[in-house]
Scaffold this active site. Sequence first.
Site, mmCIF file in Angstrom:
data_model
loop_
_atom_site.group_PDB
_atom_site.id
_atom_site.type_symbol
_atom_site.label_atom_id
_atom_site.label_comp_id
_atom_site.label_asym_id
_atom_site.label_seq_id
_atom_site.Cartn_x
_atom_site.Cartn_y
_atom_site.Cartn_z
ATOM 1 C CB ALA A 2 -0.920 0.000 1.221
ATOM 2 C CG ASP A 3 2.787 5.018 -1.450
ATOM 3 O OD1 ASP A 3 3.422 5.017 -0.376
ATOM 4 O OD2 ASP A 3 2.959 5.890 -2.321
ATOM 5 C CB THR A 4 -0.911 6.714 2.535
ATOM 6 O OG1 THR A 4 -1.497 5.460 2.902
ATOM 7 C CG2 THR A 4 -1.848 7.844 2.933
#
Length: 202
Positions: free
Chosen positions: A81-83
């Site tokens: 995941a990346d935010t």
Amino acid sequence: MTVSDARVYLASASPRRRELLTQIGVAHEVLRVPSPPGEDEPQLAGESAADYVRRTARDKAERGMAWLAASDLPALPLLAADTTVILDGLVLGKPADRADATRILGALSGREHEVRTAVVLAHAGTLTEALSVTTVRMRVLEADDIERYCDSGEPFGKAGAYGIQGLGGAFIAHISGSYTGVMGLPVFETAGLLREAGIVIP
């Protein structure tokens, strides 16, 4: 927990993401994949902020799968995941230092911004992805607010220089979307990806 007990690998060292996977009952093992140099991957020329977060999440998944293929670890589905925090179409990454954190928080003060978290599941030779988009409004921050917050150390290592699950939560006047997405792993979207792959969520 041993790897043999896990149902997925998590290609992230984030304690928040671990907590959120545990919250929805997903047994997992952290896969510590070396990151590219620097705090944040650079945004490509002409790449929109919305495209950036999806690409970086896919890149994390692909690096994780390559790392896994080169190891003797059991084959399991892998989550990455990346935010990204976006203000006026621009990516606000992790602050480089205190001055940068002060600048970012000042820019967010009293305004709405967008938090996008892309989640990618690598399983059976394919990548599937989901995207969480949340609008966040921060209250007006005084200079003293920002100084005390920087003194706490919380802004560092966080996209947009704040953590909604920590002291920074007191700055957030309103959100529309996913609270867990702002934390770094939207549990609704993540559970959906796992179910589609046949991984049972309690």
